[in-house]
Design a protein around this motif. Structure first.
Motif, mmCIF file in Angstrom:
data_model
loop_
_atom_site.group_PDB
_atom_site.id
_atom_site.type_symbol
_atom_site.label_atom_id
_atom_site.label_comp_id
_atom_site.label_asym_id
_atom_site.label_seq_id
_atom_site.Cartn_x
_atom_site.Cartn_y
_atom_site.Cartn_z
ATOM 1 N N LEU A 46 0.824 -1.215 0.000
ATOM 2 C CA LEU A 46 0.000 0.000 0.000
ATOM 3 C C LEU A 46 0.855 1.260 0.000
ATOM 4 O O LEU A 46 0.541 2.237 -0.694
ATOM 5 N N LYS A 47 1.943 1.272 0.768
ATOM 6 C CA LYS A 47 2.846 2.435 0.772
ATOM 7 C C LYS A 47 3.447 2.649 -0.614
ATOM 8 O O LYS A 47 3.571 3.778 -1.086
ATOM 9 N N TYR A 48 3.833 1.546 -1.267
ATOM 10 C CA TYR A 48 4.416 1.632 -2.603
ATOM 11 C C TYR A 48 3.385 2.182 -3.605
ATOM 12 O O TYR A 48 3.703 3.037 -4.426
ATOM 13 N N ALA A 49 2.132 1.702 -3.519
ATOM 14 C CA ALA A 49 1.079 2.186 -4.424
ATOM 15 C C ALA A 49 0.801 3.679 -4.204
ATOM 16 O O ALA A 49 0.631 4.430 -5.163
ATOM 17 N N HIS A 50 0.794 4.111 -2.950
ATOM 18 C CA HIS A 50 0.576 5.536 -2.650
ATOM 19 C C HIS A 50 1.727 6.377 -3.192
ATOM 20 O O HIS A 50 1.511 7.472 -3.701
ATOM 21 N N GLN A 51 2.942 5.886 -3.081
ATOM 22 C CA GLN A 51 4.100 6.635 -3.577
ATOM 23 C C GLN A 51 4.029 6.784 -5.102
ATOM 24 O O GLN A 51 4.284 7.873 -5.630
ATOM 25 N N ILE A 52 3.665 5.715 -5.800
ATOM 26 C CA ILE A 52 3.540 5.788 -7.266
ATOM 27 C C ILE A 52 2.435 6.763 -7.655
ATOM 28 O O ILE A 52 2.606 7.576 -8.570
ATOM 29 N N ALA A 53 1.302 6.705 -6.963
ATOM 30 C CA ALA A 53 0.192 7.619 -7.266
ATOM 31 C C ALA A 53 0.602 9.071 -7.034
ATOM 32 O O ALA A 53 0.268 9.959 -7.817
ATOM 33 N N ARG A 54 1.363 9.317 -5.949
ATOM 34 C CA ARG A 54 1.833 10.669 -5.652
ATOM 35 C C ARG A 54 2.774 11.180 -6.747
ATOM 36 O O ARG A 54 2.685 12.332 -7.177
ATOM 37 N N GLU A 55 3.680 10.321 -7.213
ATOM 38 C CA GLU A 55 4.612 10.724 -8.276
ATOM 39 C C GLU A 55 3.881 11.032 -9.572
ATOM 40 O O GLU A 55 4.177 12.019 -10.251
ATOM 41 N N HIS A 56 2.888 10.197 -9.924
ATOM 42 C CA HIS A 56 2.108 10.455 -11.134
ATOM 43 C C HIS A 56 1.312 11.755 -11.015
ATOM 44 O O HIS A 56 1.172 12.491 -11.992
ATOM 45 N N ALA A 57 0.804 12.038 -9.834
ATOM 46 C CA ALA A 57 0.056 13.289 -9.628
ATOM 47 C C ALA A 57 0.968 14.498 -9.818
ATOM 48 O O ALA A 57 0.567 15.500 -10.413
ATOM 49 N N GLU A 58 2.205 14.425 -9.317
ATOM 50 C CA GLU A 58 3.150 15.540 -9.488
ATOM 51 C C GLU A 58 3.480 15.754 -10.961
ATOM 52 O O GLU A 58 3.546 16.892 -11.435
ATOM 53 N N VAL A 59 3.688 14.666 -11.700
ATOM 54 C CA VAL A 59 3.984 14.783 -13.135
ATOM 55 C C VAL A 59 2.805 15.416 -13.856
ATOM 56 O O VAL A 59 2.977 16.293 -14.707
ATOM 57 N N GLN A 60 1.585 15.022 -13.514
ATOM 58 C CA GLN A 60 0.399 15.580 -14.150
ATOM 59 C C GLN A 60 0.218 17.059 -13.818
ATOM 60 O O GLN A 60 -0.210 17.841 -14.661
ATOM 61 N N LYS A 61 0.554 17.459 -12.585
ATOM 62 C CA LYS A 61 0.465 18.881 -12.220
ATOM 63 C C LYS A 61 1.365 19.719 -13.111
ATOM 64 O O LYS A 61 0.964 20.766 -13.625
ATOM 65 N N VAL A 62 2.596 19.256 -13.301
ATOM 66 C CA VAL A 62 3.555 20.004 -14.123
ATOM 67 C C VAL A 62 3.080 20.048 -15.573
ATOM 68 O O VAL A 62 3.141 21.098 -16.224
ATOM 69 N N THR A 63 2.581 18.930 -16.079
ATOM 70 C CA THR A 63 2.103 18.880 -17.468
ATOM 71 C C THR A 63 0.914 19.810 -17.668
ATOM 72 O O THR A 63 0.864 20.573 -18.635
ATOM 73 N N GLN A 64 -0.054 19.769 -16.763
ATOM 74 C CA GLN A 64 -1.231 20.618 -16.902
ATOM 75 C C GLN A 64 -0.882 22.094 -16.764
ATOM 76 O O GLN A 64 -1.452 22.933 -17.453
ATOM 77 N N LYS A 65 0.070 22.422 -15.897
ATOM 78 C CA LYS A 65 0.493 23.815 -15.752
ATOM 79 C C LYS A 65 1.132 24.319 -17.035
ATOM 80 O O LYS A 65 0.874 25.432 -17.478
ATOM 81 N N SER A 66 1.955 23.485 -17.668
ATOM 82 C CA SER A 66 2.600 23.925 -18.913
ATOM 83 C C SER A 66 1.571 24.106 -20.021
ATOM 84 O O SER A 66 1.663 25.051 -20.812
ATOM 85 N N HIS A 67 0.555 23.230 -20.094
ATOM 86 C CA HIS A 67 -0.502 23.397 -21.094
ATOM 87 C C HIS A 67 -1.310 24.664 -20.827
ATOM 88 O O HIS A 67 -1.674 25.383 -21.758
ATOM 89 N N TYR A 68 -1.589 24.948 -19.561
ATOM 90 C CA TYR A 68 -2.362 26.146 -19.209
ATOM 91 C C TYR A 68 -1.573 27.409 -19.524
ATOM 92 O O TYR A 68 -2.113 28.380 -20.038
ATOM 93 N N ASP A 69 -0.270 27.393 -19.220
ATOM 94 C CA ASP A 69 0.550 28.586 -19.423
ATOM 95 C C ASP A 69 0.741 28.933 -20.889
ATOM 96 O O ASP A 69 1.051 30.075 -21.214
ATOM 97 N N LYS A 70 0.562 27.973 -21.793
ATOM 98 C CA LYS A 70 0.698 28.262 -23.226
ATOM 99 C C LYS A 70 -0.367 29.238 -23.703
ATOM 100 O O LYS A 70 -0.149 29.996 -24.633
ATOM 101 N N HIS A 71 -1.557 29.212 -23.073
ATOM 102 C CA HIS A 71 -2.690 30.009 -23.553
ATOM 103 C C HIS A 71 -2.991 31.226 -22.685
ATOM 104 O O HIS A 71 -4.028 31.849 -22.864
ATOM 105 N N THR A 72 -2.122 31.546 -21.756
ATOM 106 C CA THR A 72 -2.367 32.715 -20.917
ATOM 107 C C THR A 72 -1.314 33.772 -21.194
ATOM 108 O O THR A 72 -0.208 33.480 -21.635
ATOM 109 N N THR A 73 -1.689 34.991 -20.918
ATOM 110 C CA THR A 73 -0.748 36.096 -21.039
ATOM 111 C C THR A 73 -0.531 36.678 -19.651
ATOM 112 O O THR A 73 -1.480 36.773 -18.865
ATOM 113 N N PRO A 74 0.685 37.053 -19.340
ATOM 114 C CA PRO A 74 0.910 37.620 -18.004
ATOM 115 C C PRO A 74 0.228 38.983 -17.882
ATOM 116 O O PRO A 74 0.364 39.841 -18.748
#
Length: 194
Positions: A46-74
C-alpha cells in the motif's frame, strides 16, 4: 441459498487461514507468523502504491500547468486600478447576457495573481478574483472642443440649387403595391393516421 440466510464475505485472510464455516479450521502451526507476514507485506504494498500515485500526480500537475501557461498572457494589476470582471456563465448562459461587469476597483492584492475587487456602481465587494478573470478598464477620453472648432473643417453652403428635394415623388401620386399572383394555389393536405 435461502433469502433469510446470510453469509460473510471471504477476505484474503480466509484464503490464508482457511474457511471457518466448514467445521473447525486447521490452523497452521505458525499462524502468528503468517498473519504478521501478510500484514507487513500488505502495508508495504500500500505504501508503494501511494508513492507511485503521488509521483504520477506531481507529473500531471507540471504537465497541466505547462498546457495552461501556453494560452495565458501575463497580466499585472495594481491596487486602485479600474478593471472589468468576467461574469461566470451559468448552466444556461444567454446569448445577450453580459459577459463582464464593471467598472470595478482593485482594493487589495492578495497574491501575485489574485485580487480583492469592489464594484463601483453599488460598492459591493465581489471577493477574490483571479487575474485571468479581469481585463483593464479604459475610460473614454472626452475632447473639450468648442462647437466652432468642431465644425471648422466644414464649408458653408453658398447656394441651394444643388440640394435635391426631400421627396422625389409628388404628393398627389400614390404608389400602388405590386401583388404577385400565381396560377397554382397550393392546398394543405390532410393525412389521417389509422
Amino acid at each position: 441459498m435461502c433469502s433469510g440466510e446470510s453469509r460473510d464475505l471471504r477476505i484474503p485472510m480466509d484464503v490464508i487461514l482457511g474457511d471457518p464455516t466448514t467445521g473447525s479450521p486447521k490452523l497452521p502451526d505458525n499462524t502468528d507468523l503468517v498473519t504478521h507476514n501478510y500484514r507487513a507485506r500488505l502495508i508495504q504494498d500500500l505504501k508503494y502504491a501511494h508513492q507511485i500515485a503521488r509521483e504520477h500526480a506531481e507529473v500531471q500537475k507540471v504537465t497541466q500547468k505547462s498546457h495552461y501557461d501556453k494560452h495565458t498572457t501575463p497580466r499585472t494589476y495594481r491596487k486602485g486600478q479600474l478593471v472589468w470582471v468576467a461574469i461566470p456563465s451559468g448552466p444556461l448562459p444567454g446569448k445577450l447576457s453580459p459577459k463582464w461587469q464593471g467598472p470595478c476597483r482593485i482594493i487589495k492584492q492578495l497574491t501575485p495573481f489574485s485580487f480583492k475587487v469592489q464594484r463601483l456602481k453599488d460598492e459591493i465587494v465581489l471577493g477574490t478574483v483571479n487575474a485571468d478573470r479581469q481585463k483593464p478598464f479604459h475610460e473614454k477620453e472626452e475632447t473639450h472642443q468648442t462647437s466652432s472648432s468642431k465644425h471648422s473643417n466644414l464649408k458653408p453652403l453658398t447656394s441651394t440649387k444643388h440640394i435635391p428635394p426631400l421627396m422625389s415623388i409628388p404628393a398627389t401620386v400614390k404608389p400602388t403595391p405590386q401583388i404577385r399572383t400565381s396560377d397554382r394555389i397550393r392546398k394543405p393536405t390532410v393525412r389521417y393516421i389509422s
